[in-house]
Design a protein around this motif. Structure first.
Motif, PDB file in Angstrom:
ATOM      1  N   MET A  96      35.773  21.884  28.914  1.00  0.00           N
ATOM      2  CA  MET A  96      35.096  22.812  29.815  1.00  0.00           C
ATOM      3  C   MET A  96      35.915  22.946  31.098  1.00  0.00           C
ATOM      4  N   ALA A  97      36.197  24.185  31.470  1.00  0.00           N
ATOM      5  CA  ALA A  97      37.011  24.448  32.655  1.00  0.00           C
ATOM      6  C   ALA A  97      36.168  25.125  33.729  1.00  0.00           C
ATOM      7  N   SER A  98      36.677  25.036  34.958  1.00  0.00           N
ATOM      8  CA  SER A  98      36.043  25.705  36.088  1.00  0.00           C
ATOM      9  C   SER A  98      36.863  26.940  36.434  1.00  0.00           C
ATOM     10  N   ILE A  99      36.198  28.099  36.436  1.00  0.00           N
ATOM     11  CA  ILE A  99      36.873  29.369  36.674  1.00  0.00           C
ATOM     12  C   ILE A  99      36.369  29.961  37.981  1.00  0.00           C
ATOM     13  N   LEU A 100      37.307  30.364  38.843  1.00  0.00           N
ATOM     14  CA  LEU A 100      36.960  31.086  40.064  1.00  0.00           C
ATOM     15  C   LEU A 100      37.346  32.544  39.883  1.00  0.00           C
ATOM     16  N   HIS A 101      36.366  33.432  40.011  1.00  0.00           N
ATOM     17  CA  HIS A 101      36.597  34.871  39.867  1.00  0.00           C
ATOM     18  C   HIS A 101      36.269  35.540  41.194  1.00  0.00           C
ATOM     19  N   ILE A 102      37.263  36.210  41.769  1.00  0.00           N
ATOM     20  CA  ILE A 102      37.074  36.901  43.045  1.00  0.00           C
ATOM     21  C   ILE A 102      37.459  38.367  42.898  1.00  0.00           C
ATOM     22  N   ASP A 103      36.550  39.257  43.291  1.00  0.00           N
ATOM     23  CA  ASP A 103      36.829  40.685  43.390  1.00  0.00           C
ATOM     24  C   ASP A 103      37.054  41.033  44.855  1.00  0.00           C
ATOM     25  N   SER A 104      38.055  41.871  45.119  1.00  0.00           N
ATOM     26  CA  SER A 104      38.344  42.201  46.512  1.00  0.00           C
ATOM     27  C   SER A 104      38.273  43.690  46.825  1.00  0.00           C
ATOM     28  N   SER A 105      38.115  44.535  45.819  1.00  0.00           N
ATOM     29  CA  SER A 105      38.077  45.970  46.096  1.00  0.00           C
ATOM     30  C   SER A 105      36.834  46.331  46.902  1.00  0.00           C
ATOM     31  N   PRO A 106      36.975  47.163  47.953  1.00  0.00           N
ATOM     32  CA  PRO A 106      35.807  47.622  48.697  1.00  0.00           C
ATOM     33  C   PRO A 106      34.975  48.618  47.903  1.00  0.00           C
ATOM     34  N   ARG A 107      35.532  49.131  46.802  1.00  0.00           N
ATOM     35  CA  ARG A 107      34.773  50.021  45.938  1.00  0.00           C
ATOM     36  C   ARG A 107      33.862  49.217  45.024  1.00  0.00           C
ATOM     37  N   GLY A 108      32.792  49.850  44.569  1.00  0.00           N
ATOM     38  CA  GLY A 108      31.869  49.204  43.649  1.00  0.00           C
ATOM     39  C   GLY A 108      32.215  49.562  42.214  1.00  0.00           C
ATOM     40  N   ASP A 109      31.340  50.326  41.550  1.00  0.00           N
ATOM     41  CA  ASP A 109      31.539  50.653  40.138  1.00  0.00           C
ATOM     42  C   ASP A 109      32.758  51.536  39.902  1.00  0.00           C
ATOM     43  N   ARG A 110      33.261  52.188  40.938  1.00  0.00           N
ATOM     44  CA  ARG A 110      34.430  53.056  40.790  1.00  0.00           C
ATOM     45  C   ARG A 110      35.740  52.270  40.760  1.00  0.00           C
ATOM     46  N   SER A 111      35.685  50.996  41.049  1.00  0.00           N
ATOM     47  CA  SER A 111      36.892  50.184  41.147  1.00  0.00           C
ATOM     48  C   SER A 111      37.472  49.871  39.768  1.00  0.00           C
ATOM     49  N   LYS A 112      38.732  50.220  39.576  1.00  0.00           N
ATOM     50  CA  LYS A 112      39.406  49.915  38.309  1.00  0.00           C
ATOM     51  C   LYS A 112      39.784  48.438  38.225  1.00  0.00           C
ATOM     52  N   SER A 113      40.165  47.836  39.349  1.00  0.00           N
ATOM     53  CA  SER A 113      40.534  46.416  39.311  1.00  0.00           C
ATOM     54  C   SER A 113      39.321  45.553  38.971  1.00  0.00           C
ATOM     55  N   LEU A 133      40.048  24.886  45.416  1.00  0.00           N
ATOM     56  CA  LEU A 133      40.615  23.645  44.889  1.00  0.00           C
ATOM     57  C   LEU A 133      39.858  23.126  43.673  1.00  0.00           C
ATOM     58  N   ALA A 134      38.569  23.434  43.582  1.00  0.00           N
ATOM     59  CA  ALA A 134      37.759  22.955  42.464  1.00  0.00           C
ATOM     60  C   ALA A 134      38.041  23.707  41.167  1.00  0.00           C
ATOM     61  N   ALA A 135      38.677  24.862  41.262  1.00  0.00           N
ATOM     62  CA  ALA A 135      38.887  25.707  40.080  1.00  0.00           C
ATOM     63  C   ALA A 135      40.117  25.276  39.292  1.00  0.00           C
TER      64      ALA A 135
END
Length: 206
Positions: free
Chosen positions: A1-18, A85-87
């Motif tokens: 079992m791993a710890s995953i850190l997921h960060i989104d940075s786009s200021p757009r919401g549903d329109r964001s491709k990233s 660091l925990a990820a």
């Protein structure tokens, strides 16, 4: 079992491709690794403050010498650093803005590059302390940068991201770029198709 850190940075919401591409990667990853623990942070919803002179002074003060005011200044940064660091693995979705990164993700980097926490100086050399983790950047970019493009050599996004995290000791860094998204329907489809193909391959090999 791993710890995953997921960060989104786009200021757009549903329109964001990233964001969309990162969500696809996470969904495919969870199908293969249902027991992994995913920590999610949305910089659009929880903006990261830019550093100040007082913050800088606090960050270079020894922990035992921190005043209560200094500790309060570093509280949010400490939470970000602990999370990072925990990820074991990090997935960061970062759009390209003006050939580099959006200011909110630059603010995030400034908050986690911390002396004594993510790097230290030893015998006059910088030593990264965030070793042993894997990073994946999923980006969206309006233009293309291959040979023949008028923007060849203009990419300041990947180097800025790669070197900041290498400085903290991370050596396993990969990128999936969705290129040419502002160059018309054909280029947009090609860029997204190529990125999605790379996602499907990497999710099995990462």
């Amino acid at each position: 079992m791993a710890s995953i850190l997921h960060i989104d940075s786009s200021p757009r919401g549903d329109r964001s491709k990233s964001r969309k591409l990162a969500k696809e990667f996470i969904a495919a990853w969870q199908d293969l690794h249902p027991d992994d623990v995913i920590t999610y942070r949305d910089l659009r919803q929880t903006p990261v403050p830019h550093v100040t002179e007082d913050w800088i002074a606090a960050s270079f003060t020894a922990p035992e010498a921190l005043t209560s005011e200094m500790a309060e200044l570093l509280k949010f940064s400490d939470a970000l650093v602990d999370e990072f660091l925990a990820a074991d693995r990090c997935i960061f979705s970062v759009p390209m803005y003006n050939f580099s990164i959006p200011s909110n993700f630059k603010a995030y980097i400034d908050q986690v590059v911390r002396v004594g926490r993510t790097f230290m100086e030893e015998n006059g050399q910088v030593k990264g302390l965030a070793n042993g983790k894997k990073l994946l950047f999923i980006t969206s970019r309006g233009v293309e940068f291959e040979a023949g493009s008028p923007y060849k050599g203009w990419d300041s996004q990947e180097p800025a991201l790669r070197y900041a995290f290498q400085y903290m000791g991370v050596t396993d860094i990969q990128f999936i770029h969705a290129n040419g998204l502002d160059l018309g329907d054909e280029a947009r489809k090609r860029g997204l198709d190529e990125a999605q193909s790379k996602i499907q391959k990497l999710v099995n090999d990462w």
